[in-house]
Design a protein around this motif. Structure first.
Motif, short mmCIF file in Angstrom:
data_model
loop_
_atom_site.label_atom_id
_atom_site.label_comp_id
_atom_site.label_asym_id
_atom_site.label_seq_id
_atom_site.Cartn_x
_atom_site.Cartn_y
_atom_site.Cartn_z
N ASN A 125 -131.95 -16.00 -150.23
CA ASN A 125 -133.06 -16.05 -149.33
C ASN A 125 -133.90 -14.77 -149.07
OD1 ASN A 125 -134.35 -16.49 -146.79
ND2 ASN A 125 -132.92 -16.64 -145.36
N PRO A 126 -135.07 -14.82 -149.94
CA PRO A 126 -135.75 -13.59 -150.03
C PRO A 126 -136.41 -13.14 -148.78
CG PRO A 126 -136.29 -15.20 -151.72
CD PRO A 126 -135.50 -15.84 -150.97
N ALA A 127 -136.81 -14.05 -147.74
CA ALA A 127 -137.18 -13.78 -146.61
C ALA A 127 -136.32 -12.97 -145.71
CB ALA A 127 -137.66 -15.24 -145.81
N LEU A 128 -135.05 -12.66 -146.07
CA LEU A 128 -134.42 -11.81 -145.30
C LEU A 128 -135.06 -10.33 -145.47
CD1 LEU A 128 -130.87 -12.86 -145.98
CD2 LEU A 128 -132.17 -13.12 -143.72
N ILE A 129 -135.76 -10.04 -146.41
CA ILE A 129 -136.32 -8.76 -146.67
C ILE A 129 -137.06 -8.07 -145.39
CG2 ILE A 129 -138.31 -8.99 -147.92
CD1 ILE A 129 -136.88 -7.06 -149.61
N ASN A 130 -137.77 -9.19 -144.76
CA ASN A 130 -138.67 -8.93 -143.72
C ASN A 130 -137.75 -9.24 -142.33
OD1 ASN A 130 -140.80 -8.18 -145.34
ND2 ASN A 130 -141.34 -10.44 -145.88
N ASP A 131 -136.80 -9.50 -142.16
CA ASP A 131 -135.80 -10.04 -141.18
C ASP A 131 -135.34 -8.49 -140.65
OD1 ASP A 131 -134.25 -10.57 -139.27
OD2 ASP A 131 -133.46 -12.20 -140.30
N ASP A 132 -135.92 -7.78 -139.61
CA ASP A 132 -135.42 -6.72 -138.85
C ASP A 132 -133.93 -6.94 -138.51
OD1 ASP A 132 -137.68 -5.68 -139.06
OD2 ASP A 132 -138.54 -6.17 -137.16
N ALA A 133 -133.29 -7.77 -138.04
CA ALA A 133 -131.98 -8.13 -137.31
C ALA A 133 -131.24 -7.89 -138.84
CB ALA A 133 -131.81 -9.25 -136.92
N TYR A 134 -131.56 -8.45 -139.97
CA TYR A 134 -130.81 -8.40 -141.27
C TYR A 134 -130.91 -6.92 -141.66
CZ TYR A 134 -128.85 -9.24 -145.82
OH TYR A 134 -128.03 -9.14 -146.98
N ALA A 135 -131.82 -6.29 -141.57
CA ALA A 135 -132.01 -4.99 -141.92
C ALA A 135 -131.23 -4.12 -141.16
CB ALA A 135 -133.42 -4.47 -141.85
N LYS A 136 -131.08 -4.28 -139.83
CA LYS A 136 -130.20 -3.42 -138.71
C LYS A 136 -128.60 -3.67 -139.33
CE LYS A 136 -133.28 -3.37 -134.92
NZ LYS A 136 -133.33 -3.78 -133.47
N LYS A 137 -128.12 -4.86 -139.45
CA LYS A 137 -127.01 -5.09 -140.13
C LYS A 137 -126.58 -4.30 -141.38
CE LYS A 137 -126.39 -9.76 -138.03
NZ LYS A 137 -126.48 -11.12 -138.43
N HIS A 138 -127.69 -4.12 -142.27
CA HIS A 138 -127.52 -3.38 -143.55
C HIS A 138 -128.52 -2.52 -143.84
CE1 HIS A 138 -125.17 -6.98 -144.74
NE2 HIS A 138 -126.12 -7.77 -144.23
N PRO A 139 -128.01 -1.16 -143.29
CA PRO A 139 -128.94 -0.23 -143.23
C PRO A 139 -128.94 0.49 -144.40
CG PRO A 139 -126.67 0.70 -142.27
CD PRO A 139 -126.81 -0.96 -142.52
N GLN A 140 -128.25 0.23 -145.66
CA GLN A 140 -128.52 0.62 -147.01
C GLN A 140 -129.73 0.03 -147.68
OE1 GLN A 140 -125.96 -1.24 -145.74
NE2 GLN A 140 -125.28 -2.65 -147.20
N LEU A 141 -130.12 -1.11 -147.15
CA LEU A 141 -131.26 -1.70 -147.50
C LEU A 141 -132.53 -1.18 -147.03
CD1 LEU A 141 -132.28 -4.41 -148.98
CD2 LEU A 141 -132.27 -5.57 -146.92
N GLY A 142 -132.62 -0.65 -145.64
CA GLY A 142 -133.44 0.02 -145.15
C GLY A 142 -133.70 1.54 -145.74
N ALA A 143 -132.63 1.89 -146.25
CA ALA A 143 -132.53 3.09 -146.99
C ALA A 143 -133.14 3.07 -148.14
CB ALA A 143 -131.28 3.63 -147.19
N PHE A 144 -132.87 1.95 -149.11
CA PHE A 144 -133.31 1.51 -150.41
C PHE A 144 -134.93 1.62 -150.28
CE2 PHE A 144 -134.92 -1.35 -153.26
CZ PHE A 144 -134.38 -0.88 -154.78
N PHE A 145 -135.34 0.91 -149.26
CA PHE A 145 -136.82 0.70 -149.36
C PHE A 145 -137.64 1.91 -148.52
CE2 PHE A 145 -135.64 -3.75 -149.92
CZ PHE A 145 -136.51 -4.04 -151.11
#
Length: 94
Positions: free
Chosen positions: A74-94
């Motif tokens: 589900n590539p749309a998860l990359i723009n999902d703020d709720a998903y990003a909050k659950k996975h802070p390492q993804l936010g750190a990556f970007f």
């Protein structure tokens, strides 16, 4: 003489591995006919791929396989703020 042989091998080896890749660009990989529609599959042009970004993503994906799998499905998860909050390492990556 030994140095010349080593130099020739060092130059020839990467060229030998790159040649099949270069030869495949634009090559037809297959064709599917469905009614009046014909779909032709060709090898992708890889000249515009940023290999450094690809290596960086591969390293992240290896360290975070669940996140990488979820984004692959589900590539749309990359723009999902709720998903990003659950996975802070993804936010750190970007």
């Amino acid at each position: 003489m030994n140095r010349i042989s080593t130099l020739l091998i060092a130059v020839a080896l990467p060229v030998a591995f790159a040649a099949p890749t270069i030869a495949q660009e634009g090559k037809t990989l297959g064709t599917v006919v469905n009614g009046n529609t014909t779909t032709t599959f060709k090898a992708a042009d890889t000249r515009d791929i940023d290999t450094q970004k690809l290596k960086t993503w591969n390293a992240f994906a290896a360290g975070h396989p669940k996140v990488a799998s979820a984004l692959a499905h589900n590539p749309a998860l990359i723009n999902d703020d709720a998903y990003a909050k659950k996975h802070p390492q993804l936010g750190a990556f970007f």
